[in-house]
Design a protein around this motif. Structure first.
Motif, PDB file in Angstrom:
ATOM      1  N   PRO A  52      65.850  58.900  52.725  1.00  0.00           N
ATOM      2  CA  PRO A  52      66.499  59.847  51.815  1.00  0.00           C
ATOM      3  C   PRO A  52      65.609  60.126  50.609  1.00  0.00           C
ATOM      4  CG  PRO A  52      68.004  58.076  52.448  1.00  0.00           C
ATOM      5  CD  PRO A  52      66.643  57.670  52.927  1.00  0.00           C
ATOM      6  N   PRO A  80      64.267  63.542  47.547  1.00  0.00           N
ATOM      7  CA  PRO A  80      64.371  64.917  47.042  1.00  0.00           C
ATOM      8  C   PRO A  80      63.486  65.877  47.824  1.00  0.00           C
ATOM      9  CG  PRO A  80      62.904  63.654  45.647  1.00  0.00           C
ATOM     10  CD  PRO A  80      63.463  62.684  46.637  1.00  0.00           C
ATOM     11  N   ASN A  81      63.777  67.165  47.673  1.00  0.00           N
ATOM     12  CA  ASN A  81      62.947  68.218  48.270  1.00  0.00           C
ATOM     13  C   ASN A  81      61.689  68.364  47.412  1.00  0.00           C
ATOM     14  OD1 ASN A  81      61.737  70.644  48.970  1.00  0.00           O
ATOM     15  ND2 ASN A  81      63.653  71.728  49.276  1.00  0.00           N
ATOM     16  N   GLY A 131      73.458  64.398  42.147  1.00  0.00           N
ATOM     17  CA  GLY A 131      73.814  65.229  43.289  1.00  0.00           C
ATOM     18  C   GLY A 131      74.209  66.615  42.811  1.00  0.00           C
ATOM     19  N   LYS A 132      75.435  67.008  43.090  1.00  0.00           N
ATOM     20  CA  LYS A 132      75.943  68.302  42.644  1.00  0.00           C
ATOM     21  C   LYS A 132      77.094  68.136  41.665  1.00  0.00           C
ATOM     22  CE  LYS A 132      74.446  70.641  46.866  1.00  0.00           C
ATOM     23  NZ  LYS A 132      74.845  71.448  48.047  1.00  0.00           N
ATOM     24  N   TRP A 177      70.060  66.913  45.185  1.00  0.00           N
ATOM     25  CA  TRP A 177      69.893  65.546  45.685  1.00  0.00           C
ATOM     26  C   TRP A 177      69.423  64.690  44.520  1.00  0.00           C
ATOM     27  CZ3 TRP A 177      66.727  61.456  45.720  1.00  0.00           C
ATOM     28  CH2 TRP A 177      67.002  60.420  46.623  1.00  0.00           C
ATOM     29  N   GLY A 178      70.113  63.594  44.279  1.00  0.00           N
ATOM     30  CA  GLY A 178      69.667  62.684  43.233  1.00  0.00           C
ATOM     31  C   GLY A 178      69.996  63.176  41.841  1.00  0.00           C
ATOM     32  N   LEU A 184      71.846  55.836  46.380  1.00  0.00           N
ATOM     33  CA  LEU A 184      71.537  57.068  47.112  1.00  0.00           C
ATOM     34  C   LEU A 184      70.185  56.953  47.796  1.00  0.00           C
ATOM     35  CD1 LEU A 184      72.292  60.061  47.725  1.00  0.00           C
ATOM     36  CD2 LEU A 184      71.045  60.661  45.646  1.00  0.00           C
TER      37      LEU A 184
END
Length: 432
Positions: free
Chosen positions: A101, A103-104, A210-211, A261-262, A308
């Motif tokens: 897992p 980040p982009n 996250g969001k 993410w994150g 996460l």
């Protein structure tokens, strides 16, 4: 069974030890990969396993992580660095390579380039200051003529307000543009310069996981032309409707930049046209913000972030509602720190959660106009904002220091009088 390890790329002078402690509480073995482990004193002090490697070389990191997999079960990879946010993009690339897992990396790289970030936000209709890009003095002057003074000049890369200045007149503009173009603040000559409208108004910060927007805090800064924070308060003194406006714009930023993410930290100024986005950092905010969020809401951002990273289940539910604030200690002059004290007495004040000094006696103090000017902090928390502020002021008043100015040619050194910790200008809701 192989021991589960958390790989940490580089370190952080303020948050690093908190990450190590959180990893151990989760039953993980923290391993730090760093190009210069000696810059993080907590690594040696706590006996943290550390490996020297070129962290700017993704292939070298892949080789080192592959070697570690022969001994450990790598549960996750995360990272941070005091001076280089691109480490987060490197972490994303490593996570993709090892199917972990993360980040982009493309989204992180867009955020690390402040001009690219600005363009994306503008295209998405997110409220931001007017901005231009320049690569030379003529470009800076042209941009200033278009936007108008006062302006903020900054390099397109970097963090901690390094190289960020408010330019109130043409002389300040020319002087700082020259410094940036010579690489005084970036380490490389002829960098790209971001010229921005000065968004005037109180400063707020949204902490995102996250969001979800977990917290919105307020910050007060020292005198211009620099942007050195002097105090943080969580939660921010906002109405429900004002808080929701910041939450809504924060979510728009995540969508525009393909984040989610994150952790992320989003800075705002509340101007005459409402909140405008100053910057988005695709990472956890530095200390003392994670401590303040935990004291105010009972949410441990660092521990939940690690969960996460290792594909665990995080819990972002608020457990209580208190007021937490931190006062940052900053010297008002350059020189040699003779002594600093009162921290033990300050820590004993009821309601004080932490007192931390970043410097030792005989340390040279050379102000840079950025995060490196900070010499310590005091954190307090209580059920009310007024009580927290009173506790904080009482504790800060107990901390004193003495600085001997650097001698000039033909002058003798004279010790300066002891300095109490200075209080910042306070922001109240009516100031908006």
């Amino acid at each position: 069974m192989a021991r589960r390890a958390l790989i940490m790329i580089e370190g952080h002078r303020r948050n690093g030890l908190l990450f190590v402690q959180a990893a151990k509480r989760l039953g993980l073995h923290p391993i730090t990969l760093s190009a210069d482990p000696t810059q993080y004193d907590y690594l040696a002090a706590d006996g943290i396993e550390t490996i020297h490697v070129d962290t700017g070389n993704v292939d070298a990191l892949i080789r080192e992580c592959t070697r570690l997999r022969a001994t450990y079960d790598i549960a996750g990879i995360t990272g941070f660095a005091d001076f280089d946010e691109s480490v987060n993009a490197t972490v994303g690339k490593l996570c993709r390579h090892f199917n972990l897992p993360g980040p982009n990396p493309g989204s992180i790289e867009h955020c690390c380039d402040k001009f690219a970030q600005r363009q994306i936000l503008a295209d998405a209709g997110v409220p931001i200051p007017a901005f231009r890009l320049a690569a030379n003095a003529t470009g800076v002057q042209d941009a200033a003529a278009e936007i108008g003074l006062p302006l903020v000049l900054k390099p397109t890369t970097g963090n901690g307000s390094s190289g960020v200045r408010l330019c109130r007149n043409v002389d300040e503009l020319a002087e700082h543009a020259t410094d940036l173009l010579r690489g005084k603040h970036t380490g490389s000559s002829s960098p790209r310069i971001l010229i921005e409208e000065f968004a005037q108004g109180p400063h707020y910060s949204a902490e995102v996981m996250g969001k979800d927007v977990i917290a919105v805090g307020a910050a007060d800064f020292g005198p211009p032309p620099h942007f050195v924070c002097r105090e943080y308060t969580y939660p921010a003194p906002l109405t429900h409707e004002e808080n929701q406006r910041i939450v809504d714009i924060s979510l728009s930023c995540l969508r525009a930049l393909d984040l989610g993410w994150g952790a992320a930290n989003i800075d705002f100024r509340w101007t005459k046209r409402g909140p405008v986005v100053i910057e988005i950092n695709p990472r956890l905010a530095g200390s003392p913000i994670p401590q303040l969020v935990q004291l105010a809401y009972g949410v441990d951002l660092i521990t939940e972030h690690i969960k996460l990273v290792i594909a665990g289940e995080w819990n972002l539910r608020r457990r209580h509602s208190h007021n937490a604030a931190a006062r940052i200690l900053v010297s008002d002059r350059d020189g040699t720190l003779d002594w600093i004290g009162g921290d033990s007495q300050a820590a004993d004040v009821p309601g004080v959660a932490e007192v931390k000094l970043y410097v030792q006696p005989k340390t040279p103090i050379i102000r840079k106009g950025d995060y490196r000017d900070k010499i310590g902090h005091v954190i307090a928390a209580s059920p009310s904002r007024a009580r927290t502020e009173a506790v904080l002021q009482r504790a800060v008043d107990l901390i004193r220091w003495s600085i001997t100015p650097f001698p000039t040619i033909g002058e003798q050194e004279h010790p300066a009088a002891p300095h109490p910790a200075a209080a910042p200008t306070q922001v109240t809701p009516s100031d908006r």
